[in-house]
Design an enzyme around this catalytic site. Sequence first.
Site, PDB file in Angstrom:
ATOM      1  N   THR A  25       0.674  -1.155  -0.138  1.00 35.90           N
ATOM      2  CA  THR A  25      -0.255   0.070  -0.464  1.00 35.90           C
ATOM      3  C   THR A  25       0.763   1.321   0.253  1.00 35.90           C
ATOM      4  O   THR A  25       1.785   1.097   1.642  1.00 35.90           O
ATOM      5  CB  THR A  25      -0.916  -0.182   0.711  1.00 35.90           C
ATOM      6  OG1 THR A  25      -1.972  -0.771   1.621  1.00 35.90           O
ATOM      7  CG2 THR A  25      -1.491   1.210   1.465  1.00 35.90           C
ATOM      8  N   GLN A  97      -5.402  -7.656  -6.248  1.00 38.68           N
ATOM      9  CA  GLN A  97      -4.962  -8.377  -5.464  1.00 38.68           C
ATOM     10  C   GLN A  97      -6.874  -7.186  -5.135  1.00 38.68           C
ATOM     11  O   GLN A  97      -6.964  -6.166  -4.728  1.00 38.68           O
ATOM     12  CB  GLN A  97      -4.086  -7.726  -4.329  1.00 38.68           C
ATOM     13  CG  GLN A  97      -4.902  -8.317  -2.696  1.00 38.68           C
ATOM     14  CD  GLN A  97      -3.964  -8.441  -1.689  1.00 38.68           C
ATOM     15  OE1 GLN A  97      -4.153  -6.997  -1.687  1.00 38.68           O
ATOM     16  NE2 GLN A  97      -3.619  -8.587  -1.377  1.00 38.68           N
ATOM     17  N   HIS A 177      -7.889 -11.033  -1.623  1.00 38.75           N
ATOM     18  CA  HIS A 177      -7.600 -10.577  -0.405  1.00 38.75           C
ATOM     19  C   HIS A 177      -8.264 -11.068   0.927  1.00 38.75           C
ATOM     20  O   HIS A 177      -9.597 -10.732   1.447  1.00 38.75           O
ATOM     21  CB  HIS A 177      -7.010  -9.585   0.064  1.00 38.75           C
ATOM     22  CG  HIS A 177      -5.943  -9.238   0.791  1.00 38.75           C
ATOM     23  ND1 HIS A 177      -5.595  -9.747   1.545  1.00 38.75           N
ATOM     24  CD2 HIS A 177      -5.761  -7.530   1.255  1.00 38.75           C
ATOM     25  CE1 HIS A 177      -4.686  -9.130   2.469  1.00 38.75           C
ATOM     26  NE2 HIS A 177      -4.552  -7.371   2.242  1.00 38.75           N
ATOM     27  N   ASN A 180      -4.573 -10.235   6.497  1.00 38.03           N
ATOM     28  CA  ASN A 180      -4.230  -9.447   6.935  1.00 38.03           C
ATOM     29  C   ASN A 180      -5.429  -8.266   8.021  1.00 38.03           C
ATOM     30  O   ASN A 180      -5.809  -7.560   8.133  1.00 38.03           O
ATOM     31  CB  ASN A 180      -3.407  -8.437   6.288  1.00 38.03           C
ATOM     32  CG  ASN A 180      -2.378  -9.001   5.718  1.00 38.03           C
ATOM     33  OD1 ASN A 180      -1.706 -10.121   6.636  1.00 38.03           O
ATOM     34  ND2 ASN A 180      -1.417  -8.233   4.739  1.00 38.03           N
ATOM     35  N   TYR A 182      -8.634  -8.410   6.873  1.00 37.68           N
ATOM     36  CA  TYR A 182      -9.821  -7.686   6.051  1.00 37.68           C
ATOM     37  C   TYR A 182     -10.818  -8.201   6.185  1.00 37.68           C
ATOM     38  O   TYR A 182     -10.579  -9.081   6.927  1.00 37.68           O
ATOM     39  CB  TYR A 182      -9.307  -7.673   5.075  1.00 37.68           C
ATOM     40  CG  TYR A 182      -7.458  -6.457   5.528  1.00 37.68           C
ATOM     41  CD1 TYR A 182      -8.437  -4.500   6.199  1.00 37.68           C
ATOM     42  CD2 TYR A 182      -6.677  -6.367   5.261  1.00 37.68           C
ATOM     43  CE1 TYR A 182      -6.920  -4.415   5.865  1.00 37.68           C
ATOM     44  CE2 TYR A 182      -5.936  -5.242   5.332  1.00 37.68           C
ATOM     45  CZ  TYR A 182      -5.482  -3.925   5.983  1.00 37.68           C
ATOM     46  OH  TYR A 182      -4.935  -3.806   6.378  1.00 37.68           O
ATOM     47  N   ARG A 229      -4.766 -14.883  -1.404  1.00 37.22           N
ATOM     48  CA  ARG A 229      -3.896 -14.698   0.106  1.00 37.22           C
ATOM     49  C   ARG A 229      -4.415 -15.270   1.185  1.00 37.22           C
ATOM     50  O   ARG A 229      -5.109 -14.629   1.938  1.00 37.22           O
ATOM     51  CB  ARG A 229      -3.235 -13.080   0.245  1.00 37.22           C
ATOM     52  CG  ARG A 229      -2.229 -12.897   0.720  1.00 37.22           C
ATOM     53  CD  ARG A 229      -2.284 -11.354   0.285  1.00 37.22           C
ATOM     54  NE  ARG A 229      -0.766 -11.030   0.746  1.00 37.22           N
ATOM     55  CZ  ARG A 229      -0.001 -10.033   1.801  1.00 37.22           C
ATOM     56  NH1 ARG A 229      -1.075  -9.371   1.421  1.00 37.22           N
ATOM     57  NH2 ARG A 229       1.245  -9.953   1.424  1.00 37.22           N
ATOM     58  N   ASN A 237      -3.953  -6.004  12.190  1.00 31.43           N
ATOM     59  CA  ASN A 237      -5.117  -5.889  12.006  1.00 31.43           C
ATOM     60  C   ASN A 237      -6.076  -6.174  12.920  1.00 31.43           C
ATOM     61  O   ASN A 237      -7.293  -6.522  13.480  1.00 31.43           O
ATOM     62  CB  ASN A 237      -6.043  -5.379  11.101  1.00 31.43           C
ATOM     63  CG  ASN A 237      -5.150  -4.398   9.797  1.00 31.43           C
ATOM     64  OD1 ASN A 237      -4.717  -3.459  10.349  1.00 31.43           O
ATOM     65  ND2 ASN A 237      -5.243  -4.397   8.737  1.00 31.43           N
ATOM     66  N   GLY A 324       8.171  -7.998   0.016  1.00 31.42           N
ATOM     67  CA  GLY A 324       7.600  -6.893   0.146  1.00 31.42           C
ATOM     68  C   GLY A 324       8.505  -5.574  -0.170  1.00 31.42           C
ATOM     69  O   GLY A 324       8.539  -5.106  -1.449  1.00 31.42           O
TER      70      GLY A 324
END
Length: 366
Positions: A25, A97, A177, A180, A182, A229, A237, A324
């Site tokens: 991001t 993604q 996605h 993480n 979300y 992913r 998060n 990354g």
Amino acid sequence: MTTLFDPITVGDIALSNRIAMAPLTRNRAPNAVPTPLMATYYAQRATAGLLITEATAISHQGQGYADVPGLYAPEQIAGWKGVTAAVHQAGGRIVTQLWHVGRVSHTELQPGQGAPVAPSAIRAHTKTVLLKDGAPVFVDTSEPRALDIAELPGIVEDYRRAALAAIEAGFDGVEIHAANGYLLDQFLKTGSNQRTDAYGGSIENRARLLMEVVAAVVGAIGGGRTGIRLSPVTPANDIIDADPQPLFTHVVQQLAPHGLAYVHVIEGATGGPRELADRPFDYAALKAAYRAAGGKAAWMVNNGYDLALANQAVADGADVVAFGRPFISNPDLVQRLRVGGPFNEPDRNTFYGGGAQGYTDYPVLG
């Protein structure tokens, strides 16, 4: 012996090497529209076998950070066409993604939408990014509301439409996605999903929305252009599951029949330790369960890999290794890995928001 620099085909996508650029991001898409500067950024990194774009919202409701791109409006598709054309001209392969942040958002980013949405009305104790006078500001996420069961088919449809829009925009495929902390990960995990309907409680129920999304995306663009992913134990998060090993064993077993291009697994904490003492997880067993269920997708590993670790991973049977942050400051990372460095250090002050500085101005070898 297979090496990191050997070609591989993942689903319908032929890669020149086994190095992927992980989603990063960067908050440089004003009004959620990709820009020519983004086209330059991705094209600079096109020597990676596969570029995976920064997470890209499937709907306005799915936005959770300022100036992140979307894929739900004509101007966004047009902007992405410039990115994919630049990457393909440079000889690269690129997937996008697909992202719905769920509860990891803020009311300022949801005009006309009200509160962010989530499986259950449980606030995430984490931060999101707003822009104030052009500068990134980290703020607490807002209190979410629980999604009504009648809203879930619409979210599945948003993923399907976004996948079709990605192909229209020239992408070689998409990555769902589901990691993480979300939305899809929120449905999977007990710490964020306390529903008592068909999408909560049992492992099968908590995985239901993810499987509906996978089926819809695969039905729209084909399994050979679809990756996914997963992050079984990351605390990113404010996410946690009481028993992740059987949960993710079930998930990969259900993914196996879909003929996916790749399964992208974050090992340990996203951007942090690869091993978590309070959240042990057997990744070899996860891969074995997927293969035993008939899954043939490429297995992509991710988190803190350097050249030595990546070479060992490939020797141990990983198909692709995702890098990354090294790609932020090293657009020619593939070449630098090939010759053993040196490597540019990234400027953390320019990670989120801004212009070309710290984005497209890092030097290449020679």
